[in-house]
Design a protein around this motif. Structure first.
Motif, PDB file in Angstrom:
ATOM      1  N   MET A 156     -40.655 102.545   6.411  1.00 17.22           N
ATOM      2  CA  MET A 156     -39.636 103.193   7.236  1.00 17.22           C
ATOM      3  C   MET A 156     -38.645 103.934   6.349  1.00 17.22           C
ATOM      4  O   MET A 156     -38.125 103.383   5.384  1.00 17.22           O
ATOM      5  N   ASP A 157     -38.401 105.195   6.681  1.00 16.36           N
ATOM      6  CA  ASP A 157     -37.361 105.975   6.033  1.00 16.36           C
ATOM      7  C   ASP A 157     -36.041 105.652   6.715  1.00 16.36           C
ATOM      8  O   ASP A 157     -35.881 105.872   7.924  1.00 16.36           O
ATOM      9  N   LEU A 158     -35.080 105.138   5.974  1.00 16.10           N
ATOM     10  CA  LEU A 158     -33.824 104.664   6.569  1.00 16.10           C
ATOM     11  C   LEU A 158     -32.865 105.788   6.939  1.00 16.10           C
ATOM     12  O   LEU A 158     -31.954 105.582   7.729  1.00 16.10           O
ATOM     13  N   ASN A 159     -33.052 106.962   6.389  1.00 12.54           N
ATOM     14  CA  ASN A 159     -32.111 108.051   6.627  1.00 12.54           C
ATOM     15  C   ASN A 159     -32.092 108.431   8.115  1.00 12.54           C
ATOM     16  O   ASN A 159     -33.122 108.766   8.698  1.00 12.54           O
ATOM     17  N   GLY A 160     -30.909 108.352   8.713  1.00  8.48           N
ATOM     18  CA  GLY A 160     -30.753 108.719  10.105  1.00  8.48           C
ATOM     19  C   GLY A 160     -31.098 107.632  11.103  1.00  8.48           C
ATOM     20  O   GLY A 160     -30.907 107.805  12.312  1.00  8.48           O
ATOM     21  N   LYS A 161     -31.614 106.503  10.618  1.00 10.22           N
ATOM     22  CA  LYS A 161     -31.931 105.411  11.523  1.00 10.22           C
ATOM     23  C   LYS A 161     -30.653 104.704  11.976  1.00 10.22           C
ATOM     24  O   LYS A 161     -29.604 104.810  11.338  1.00 10.22           O
ATOM     25  N   VAL A 162     -30.748 103.973  13.078  1.00  7.27           N
ATOM     26  CA  VAL A 162     -29.601 103.244  13.626  1.00  7.27           C
ATOM     27  C   VAL A 162     -29.890 101.752  13.563  1.00  7.27           C
ATOM     28  O   VAL A 162     -30.920 101.287  14.073  1.00  7.27           O
ATOM     29  N   ALA A 163     -28.975 101.024  12.934  1.00  2.00           N
ATOM     30  CA  ALA A 163     -29.138  99.585  12.752  1.00  2.00           C
ATOM     31  C   ALA A 163     -27.982  98.832  13.402  1.00  2.00           C
ATOM     32  O   ALA A 163     -26.821  99.253  13.308  1.00  2.00           O
ATOM     33  N   LEU A 164     -28.305  97.721  14.042  1.00  2.00           N
ATOM     34  CA  LEU A 164     -27.301  96.806  14.584  1.00  2.00           C
ATOM     35  C   LEU A 164     -27.374  95.517  13.774  1.00  2.00           C
ATOM     36  O   LEU A 164     -28.452  94.940  13.626  1.00  2.00           O
ATOM     37  N   VAL A 165     -26.229  95.088  13.237  1.00  2.00           N
ATOM     38  CA  VAL A 165     -26.178  93.913  12.365  1.00  2.00           C
ATOM     39  C   VAL A 165     -25.221  92.889  12.954  1.00  2.00           C
ATOM     40  O   VAL A 165     -24.020  93.158  13.091  1.00  2.00           O
ATOM     41  N   THR A 166     -25.729  91.714  13.315  1.00  2.00           N
ATOM     42  CA  THR A 166     -24.837  90.655  13.794  1.00  2.00           C
ATOM     43  C   THR A 166     -24.253  89.899  12.603  1.00  2.00           C
ATOM     44  O   THR A 166     -24.848  89.863  11.523  1.00  2.00           O
ATOM     45  N   GLY A 167     -23.080  89.314  12.802  1.00  2.32           N
ATOM     46  CA  GLY A 167     -22.393  88.681  11.679  1.00  2.32           C
ATOM     47  C   GLY A 167     -22.073  89.703  10.611  1.00  2.32           C
ATOM     48  O   GLY A 167     -22.008  89.382   9.418  1.00  2.32           O
ATOM     49  N   GLY A 168     -21.853  90.950  11.039  1.00  3.49           N
ATOM     50  CA  GLY A 168     -21.759  92.065  10.101  1.00  3.49           C
ATOM     51  C   GLY A 168     -20.430  92.236   9.412  1.00  3.49           C
ATOM     52  O   GLY A 168     -20.283  93.141   8.587  1.00  3.49           O
ATOM     53  N   ALA A 169     -19.440  91.388   9.714  1.00  5.03           N
ATOM     54  CA  ALA A 169     -18.113  91.560   9.127  1.00  5.03           C
ATOM     55  C   ALA A 169     -17.869  90.685   7.909  1.00  5.03           C
ATOM     56  O   ALA A 169     -16.796  90.741   7.312  1.00  5.03           O
ATOM     57  N   SER A 170     -18.845  89.871   7.517  1.00  2.00           N
ATOM     58  CA  SER A 170     -18.650  89.023   6.342  1.00  2.00           C
ATOM     59  C   SER A 170     -19.999  88.617   5.764  1.00  2.00           C
ATOM     60  O   SER A 170     -21.050  88.777   6.403  1.00  2.00           O
ATOM     61  N   GLY A 171     -19.957  88.092   4.543  1.00  2.00           N
ATOM     62  CA  GLY A 171     -21.146  87.520   3.921  1.00  2.00           C
ATOM     63  C   GLY A 171     -22.319  88.473   3.821  1.00  2.00           C
ATOM     64  O   GLY A 171     -22.181  89.660   3.512  1.00  2.00           O
ATOM     65  N   ILE A 172     -23.505  87.951   4.084  1.00  2.00           N
ATOM     66  CA  ILE A 172     -24.729  88.748   3.991  1.00  2.00           C
ATOM     67  C   ILE A 172     -24.714  89.895   4.993  1.00  2.00           C
ATOM     68  O   ILE A 172     -25.133  91.013   4.682  1.00  2.00           O
ATOM     69  N   GLY A 173     -24.218  89.633   6.206  1.00  2.00           N
ATOM     70  CA  GLY A 173     -24.176  90.684   7.216  1.00  2.00           C
ATOM     71  C   GLY A 173     -23.367  91.890   6.773  1.00  2.00           C
ATOM     72  O   GLY A 173     -23.764  93.039   6.985  1.00  2.00           O
ATOM     73  N   LEU A 174     -22.228  91.655   6.144  1.00  2.00           N
ATOM     74  CA  LEU A 174     -21.391  92.735   5.636  1.00  2.00           C
ATOM     75  C   LEU A 174     -22.122  93.503   4.533  1.00  2.00           C
ATOM     76  O   LEU A 174     -22.130  94.738   4.515  1.00  2.00           O
ATOM     77  N   ALA A 175     -22.733  92.775   3.619  1.00  2.00           N
ATOM     78  CA  ALA A 175     -23.459  93.424   2.525  1.00  2.00           C
ATOM     79  C   ALA A 175     -24.615  94.264   3.059  1.00  2.00           C
ATOM     80  O   ALA A 175     -24.880  95.367   2.558  1.00  2.00           O
ATOM     81  N   VAL A 176     -25.304  93.768   4.086  1.00  2.00           N
ATOM     82  CA  VAL A 176     -26.402  94.525   4.697  1.00  2.00           C
ATOM     83  C   VAL A 176     -25.862  95.795   5.351  1.00  2.00           C
ATOM     84  O   VAL A 176     -26.462  96.874   5.226  1.00  2.00           O
TER      85      VAL A 176
END
Length: 261
Positions: A1-21
């Motif tokens: 998968m080419d990540l450019n322009g893709k849309v990702a939803l990340v839960t727990g995204g404000a800290s830890g691994i989620g933030l880094a992702v």
């Protein structure tokens, strides 16, 4: 998968691994929806991300993964805002083997909700365009840790869920890859309080010895592993990110399971 322009939803995204992702995906050209229940923490994070990447590429949605309505609204808002959804990273997790029912709600039920909703909105059988779901498990999903039986049980269940939905039986219908990523010991706030939430204080020292024998990573290292997995992993595969290394692991399949492959 080419990540450019893709849309990702990340839960727990404000800290830890989620933030880094979230940061790593943005650095690789993806648009990211940060989902987290902690609004105060997310407020400072969003100031940074918006300044760096711009309001057209990053969005925060307060999301309690223990609530079906919250999760579904987050996905619907994502599709309305960005007009697509390609990647869902179920990263939200807690450790509490004492007050264990909330851990069950977040670590297992939250991932089940996220997986089912992602399949509903991304699955080709429902009019979607396919995509990928990354479910964050743990080394505790492929091993057994006697000092954290509840946490271990939730992560084993996440692995089983992901393996089942990742099999060709589902993938050929949905076009959605489902992959498990198992981080090792990772230097997050989660790790700092880990020892205090064991079932018995007498387990703290054995647990420290167990953890000290494992290779430690940083959230950024794990995030790079997740981006690699998004780009190249086969559906149903299981990957480990440990001590700076990323590798896939083979789990034994019973012959009866292969009938539906």
């Amino acid at each position: 998968m080419d990540l450019n322009g893709k849309v990702a939803l990340v839960t727990g995204g404000a800290s830890g691994i989620g933030l880094a992702v979230s940061r790593e995906l943005l650095n690789n050209g993806s648009n990211v929806v940060v989902c987290d229940v902690n609004v105060d923490l997310a407020r400072y994070l969003m100031e940074e991300l918006l300044a760096t990447f711009g309001k057209d590429r990053v969005l925060f949605i307060r999301t309690d993964v223990t609530k079906e309505s919250d999760f579904e609204e987050a996905i619907q808002t994502t599709k309305n805002y960005f007009k697509r959804l390609d990647i869902v990273v179920n990263s939200a997790g807690i450790f509490d083997d004492i007050d264990w029912e909330p851990a069950l709600e977040v670590n297992l039920k939250g991932v089940i909700r996220g997986t089912l909703l992602a399949l509903k909105y991304m699955g080709k059988d429902n009019g979607g365009e396919g995509g990928i779901i990354i479910n964050i498990a743990s080394l505790a999903s492929i091993d057994f840790y006697p000092t954290s039986p509840i946490y271990c049980a939730t992560k084993h269940a996440v692995l089983a869920l992901s393996k089942c939905f990742g099999m060709p039986f589902h993938y050929t219908r949905t076009g959605v890859r489902v992959v498990t990523l198992c981080p090792g010991v990772t230097s997050t706030p989660f790790l700092a309080s880990f020892h205090t939430r064991l079932m018995s204080p007498s387990w703290m020292e054995p647990n420290r010895k167990l953890v000290n024998d494992l290779k430690e990573s940083t959230p950024d290292v794990v995030a790079r592993s997740i981006v690699r997995v998004i780009c190249e992993a086969e559906s149903g595969s299981v990957w480990v990110s440990e001590g700076g290394e990323t590798y896939s692991v083979e789990l034994p399949d019973r012959k009866s399971l292969k009938v539906l492959s």
